[in-house]
Design a protein around this motif. Structure first.
Motif, PDB file in Angstrom:
ATOM      1  N   GLY A  11       0.768  -1.232   0.000  1.00 33.13           N
ATOM      2  CA  GLY A  11       0.000   0.000   0.000  1.00 33.13           C
ATOM      3  C   GLY A  11       0.797   1.278   0.000  1.00 33.13           C
ATOM      4  O   GLY A  11       0.222   2.364  -0.089  1.00 33.13           O
ATOM      5  N   ALA A  12       2.128   1.197   0.071  1.00 33.01           N
ATOM      6  CA  ALA A  12       2.968   2.396   0.091  1.00 33.01           C
ATOM      7  C   ALA A  12       3.731   2.515  -1.222  1.00 33.01           C
ATOM      8  O   ALA A  12       4.271   1.526  -1.735  1.00 33.01           O
ATOM      9  CB  ALA A  12       3.958   2.337   1.257  1.00 33.01           C
ATOM     10  N   VAL A  13       3.780   3.728  -1.769  1.00 34.53           N
ATOM     11  CA  VAL A  13       4.527   3.961  -3.002  1.00 34.53           C
ATOM     12  C   VAL A  13       6.012   3.771  -2.731  1.00 34.53           C
ATOM     13  O   VAL A  13       6.593   4.395  -1.841  1.00 34.53           O
ATOM     14  CB  VAL A  13       4.270   5.383  -3.545  1.00 34.53           C
ATOM     15  CG1 VAL A  13       5.150   5.649  -4.765  1.00 34.53           C
ATOM     16  CG2 VAL A  13       2.793   5.565  -3.895  1.00 34.53           C
ATOM     17  N   ARG A  14       6.636   2.881  -3.497  1.00 41.20           N
ATOM     18  CA  ARG A  14       8.058   2.625  -3.310  1.00 41.20           C
ATOM     19  C   ARG A  14       8.908   3.137  -4.464  1.00 41.20           C
ATOM     20  O   ARG A  14      10.087   3.427  -4.288  1.00 41.20           O
ATOM     21  CB  ARG A  14       8.302   1.128  -3.128  1.00 41.20           C
ATOM     22  CG  ARG A  14       7.629   0.544  -1.894  1.00 41.20           C
ATOM     23  CD  ARG A  14       8.078   1.221  -0.613  1.00 41.20           C
ATOM     24  NE  ARG A  14       9.501   1.116  -0.395  1.00 41.20           N
ATOM     25  CZ  ARG A  14      10.095   0.178   0.346  1.00 41.20           C
ATOM     26  NH1 ARG A  14       9.359  -0.739   0.932  1.00 41.20           N
ATOM     27  NH2 ARG A  14      11.396   0.166   0.506  1.00 41.20           N
ATOM     28  N   THR A  15       8.340   3.200  -5.655  1.00 43.39           N
ATOM     29  CA  THR A  15       9.074   3.684  -6.807  1.00 43.39           C
ATOM     30  C   THR A  15       8.079   4.045  -7.898  1.00 43.39           C
ATOM     31  O   THR A  15       6.878   3.803  -7.762  1.00 43.39           O
ATOM     32  CB  THR A  15      10.077   2.622  -7.311  1.00 43.39           C
ATOM     33  OG1 THR A  15      10.874   3.165  -8.368  1.00 43.39           O
ATOM     34  CG2 THR A  15       9.359   1.379  -7.811  1.00 43.39           C
ATOM     35  N   ARG A  16       8.573   4.663  -8.963  1.00 43.09           N
ATOM     36  CA  ARG A  16       7.733   5.097 -10.078  1.00 43.09           C
ATOM     37  C   ARG A  16       8.378   4.670 -11.383  1.00 43.09           C
ATOM     38  O   ARG A  16       9.610   4.589 -11.474  1.00 43.09           O
ATOM     39  CB  ARG A  16       7.549   6.619 -10.052  1.00 43.09           C
ATOM     40  CG  ARG A  16       6.848   7.129  -8.785  1.00 43.09           C
ATOM     41  CD  ARG A  16       7.143   8.596  -8.551  1.00 43.09           C
ATOM     42  NE  ARG A  16       6.461   9.106  -7.360  1.00 43.09           N
ATOM     43  CZ  ARG A  16       6.862   8.897  -6.106  1.00 43.09           C
ATOM     44  NH1 ARG A  16       7.964   8.183  -5.883  1.00 43.09           N
ATOM     45  NH2 ARG A  16       6.189   9.377  -5.081  1.00 43.09           N
TER      46      ARG A  16
END
Length: 293
Positions: free
Chosen positions: A94-99
């Motif tokens: 649920g947490a943004v780690r990369t794009r």
């Protein structure tokens, strides 16, 4: 369980604002032998909820096949807007780690911080947060009980034919079998380079590359014969950072408690892995043959 990822500088490629992030995503999951349906869904006018659901489904399948050993984590993907530009965020639990705009090398590095490979490259992470984890003994008596019982369980890696390793787990009503054959992007590229060099019809040129490969390896020899920027061009491709090393087959319902179905799942996963790795070699060989412009 995982380390906090630091924000990475996007790779020096075409600016993210000029590249459809769904095209970037399709390139990423293609390294797992997945043809992404997301760009077509976008063209058809699908809403963001539908697109995000498809992004997540394809990312999870890619993790099944990359074999990074991160199946104990929950992977998802969603479209985002940053600085007026569209992007795709890759989330873990649920947490943004990369794009995607950070590039395949940065994405691979982010996932690497979460891995726990053993001495032979297999993941030390279990799949289940809780559950009975066992080492399978010879014979079918033990595994029959595990398959037919109602409890969650998982097995340690068991060696199989053709340099493969297998593990099984049940979570809720779902039984899963993973077959793993270690394959790094570097070894996959080297295998593809071998195929390219051995297919060269100019025998004099082929011998030159073979001789050069004794010092710099197959891939180094092939890149050295390309233009000066071929190595950098290759490093920008997702194939240089992701490879297929696993196949996962899942079953639910009554068949998930059937020993014969479990046996078939292992065969199916092995055949799928063989096909995926062979297809990946052919795909990489085509990339290397193209000159890496």
């Amino acid at each position: 369980m995982t380390k906090t990822a630091r924000r990475k500088t996007p790779e020096a490629t075409t600016p993210a604002s000029t590249v459809n992030p769904l095209t970037r995503f399709a390139d990423l999951v293609a390294t797992a032998g997945i043809h992404s349906d997301v760009p077509a869904l976008q063209e058809s006018g699908a809403d963001e909820t539908t697109l995000n659901a498809q992004l997540t489904q394809e990312l999870q399948l890619a993790h099944d096949r990359w074999g990074l050993g991160l199946l104990h984590l929950r992977h998802s993907a969603e479209l985002i807007q940053e600085g007026g530009a569209a992007d795709v965020a890759l989330l873990v639990d649920g947490a943004v780690r990369t794009r995607l705009s950070e590039g395949a090398r940065a994405i691979a590095s982010t996932y690497a911080t979460m891995q726990a490979p053993g001495p032979e490259g297999r993941s030390e992470w279990g799949i289940l947060p809780e559950g009975h984890r066992v080492t399978l003994r010879p014979g079918l008596g033990q595994v029959r009980v595990l398959i037919e019982d109602a409890r969650d369980f998982e097995t340690h890696w068991t060696p199989g034919a053709g340099q493969t390793w297998t593990r099984t787990w049940r979570q809720g009503d779902t039984l899963a079998v993973e077959v793993h054959r270690p394959a790094t992007p570097a070894t996959a590229l080297a295998d593809a380079a071998w195929d390219v060099i051995t297919s060269i019809k100019d025998r004099t040129f082929q011998r030159e590359l073979m001789e050069r490969s004794n010092q710099v390896g197959m891939l180094g020899a092939l890149l050295g014969a390309r233009h000066s920027g071929a190595g950098d061009a290759l490093n920008q491709l997702a194939e240089a950072h992701f490879a297929v090393s696993s196949a996962v087959v899942r079953e639910t319902g009554r068949d998930a408690r059937d020993l014969d179905r479990w046996k078939a799942m292992g065969r199916e996963a092995t055949e799928t892995l063989d096909d995926l790795q062979k297809s990946a070699t052919r795909r990489l060989a085509a990339v290397l043959s193209g000159g890496l412009r």
